[in-house]
Structure formats: structure tokens, C-alpha cells
Write an enzyme that holds these catalytic residues in place. Structure first.
Site, PDB file in Angstrom:
ATOM      1  N   LYS A 122       0.836  -1.202   0.000  1.00 51.03           N
ATOM      2  CA  LYS A 122       0.000   0.000   0.000  1.00 51.03           C
ATOM      3  C   LYS A 122       0.871   1.253   0.000  1.00 51.03           C
ATOM      4  O   LYS A 122       0.701   2.158  -0.832  1.00 51.03           O
ATOM      5  CB  LYS A 122      -0.917   0.014   1.222  1.00 51.03           C
ATOM      6  N   ASP A 141      -6.408   0.550   0.736  1.00 46.34           N
ATOM      7  CA  ASP A 141      -6.500   0.961   2.136  1.00 46.34           C
ATOM      8  C   ASP A 141      -7.855   0.487   2.675  1.00 46.34           C
ATOM      9  O   ASP A 141      -8.532  -0.321   2.046  1.00 46.34           O
ATOM     10  CB  ASP A 141      -6.336   2.477   2.273  1.00 46.34           C
TER      11      ASP A 141
END
Length: 220
Positions: A122, A141
Site C-alpha cells: 500500500k 486501504d
């Protein structure tokens, strides 16, 4: 239930109407500052991170200065972001590696970024996409995780599997945009609890996975 294949182009078109140009809400002036901000954003809102980073970056603007800061100095500034012991250690150790191995520069490859402490896919994807303009994957996320399942873009709930599904489903040119579009949609309309389906442009064909019909929300 997965989104019907014929509705995917409509989903992209509708979300592009709402979010034609998107970017991270985090404030930064360099790849290093963006990297630190994303590390701080774990289990924390971007608003809170943006309240903390001005003081942090004013005192330690680059990897060189940050690498010389004590853990206590970093912790005292970032404490309100939560999990500050682990975050401070990640920022400190990563800064030292960047300064000693990369001359203070943040590497622009997924492989090198993933070697840094506190950096998973991420974080690496955010830095690559928002600073270097490189799309090697999709940022997953909490918002992207929730909406990808709710909208029916994936049946998975694990970030790595969700990212792979989105990469297979969408043309690469959409990888950067879709993550930010889903993040902004999740913040403004498709909340974890009490989503505003009656105001949502995609409600007519969204499978609404995981949502129960509600009397006070005719869109569900």
C-alpha cells in the site's frame, strides 16, 4: 455477488464524473515526506497526519536530518497518530537506510521500496503513483478494501488478493485513479456504517454486498 460485467464501464464512467482527477489528501513536498506521511497514516486519518507532519518536516525535512533524530524526538511529534513507537522506529530506520544507501533519495521501484522498514505494498504504491507517476499496482486501504467488496469488484477481503483482483479487472490506466476514487467515495458517500445510498450515483447497479435493507435508507 460480483458486479455484473456489463456494469463495469458504467461504474468507471460514473465514478469519473464524481472524481475526474484524484490525488492523495496527504501533504508533502518530496518523495521522502510522502513516504513518512503514508507510514504515519496507518490506522490514522489523513487529517490527523496533516496536522502532525508540518512540525515533523520543519524539524526533519529530509532523510539526512531524520536519520540523525532520536526516537524520542520523533515519537514526541507523531504521538497523536497512534502506534507511535512502531511508526517512529520505521521512520528512523528507513531514513537511515535512505541516507546511507540511496543518498537520501527514495527508490522508485516496488522491489526496493518493499525492503524498507514499515513499507508494504500500500505504502509503496502510494509513493510510486503519487510522486513518481508509476503504476505497479493498486493502493488498497480500508476504504478501497470495503468498497471493492461492497460494490462487487472482488469477493476477497485480504488486501493482497483484492489488489490482484482489481489489477486483473481494470485496465492499467485506471489503477492509480480507481484507488483514489474509491477512497474519496468511501469518505463522502459510501461510509462503513450508514452509507448514503439514496445520494449515490452507482446505487442502481451496486450489489451492496454486506448491507442489510434499512427502513431509513431507501437506497439499500
Amino acid at each position: 455477488m460480483l458486479l455484473k460485467k456489463e456494469n463495469l464501464p458504467k461504474l468507471i464512467k460514473d465514478l469519473q464524473k464524481l472524481y475526474p482527477k484524484t490525488k492523495t489528501a496527504l501533504h508533502y513536498q518530496s518523495a521522502f515526506q510522502l513516504l513518512c506521511a503514508v507510514i504515519l497514516s496507518a490506522q490514522c486519518t489523513d487529517v490527523r497526519v496533516n496536522m502532525v507532519t508540518p512540525k515533523l518536516f520543519a524539524k526533519f525535512p529530509s532523510a539526512k536530518e531524520m536519520s540523525k533524530a532520536s526516537l524520542e524526538e520523533i515519537e514526541s511529534i507523531i504521538k497523536s497518530t497512534g502506534f507511535y513507537h512502531a511508526k517512529a522506529k520505521s521512520i528512523s530506520e528507513t531514513s537511515k537506510v535512505l541516507f546511507e544507501k540511496y543518498g537520501g533519495e527514495v527508490p522508485s521501484s516496488m522491489e526496493e521500496l518493499l525492503k524498507l522498514r514499515g513499507v508494504a505494498r500500500k505504502t509503496a504504491n502510494v509513493v510510486l503513483q503519487d510522486f513518481y507517476g508509476i503504476s505497479e499496482g493498486v493502493v488498497v486501504d480500508t476504504h478501497v478494501k470495503r468498497l471493492s467488496y461492497r460494490i462487487g469488484l472482488t469477493k476477497n477481503t485480504e488486501p493482497i488478493k483484492i489488489e490482484k483482483d482489481l489489477m486483473k479487472l481494470l485496465d492499467k490506466k485506471y489503477w492509480h485513479w480507481i484507488s483514489h476514487a474509491l477512497i474519496w467515495h468511501g469518505r463522502g458517500i459510501c461510509h462503513a456504517r450508514g452509507p448514503k445510498c439514496e445520494e449515490c450515483l452507482i446505487a442502481g447497479y451496486c450489489p451492496k454486498n454486506g448491507l442489510k435493507p434499512a427502513k431509513n435508507n431507501p437506497g439499500i
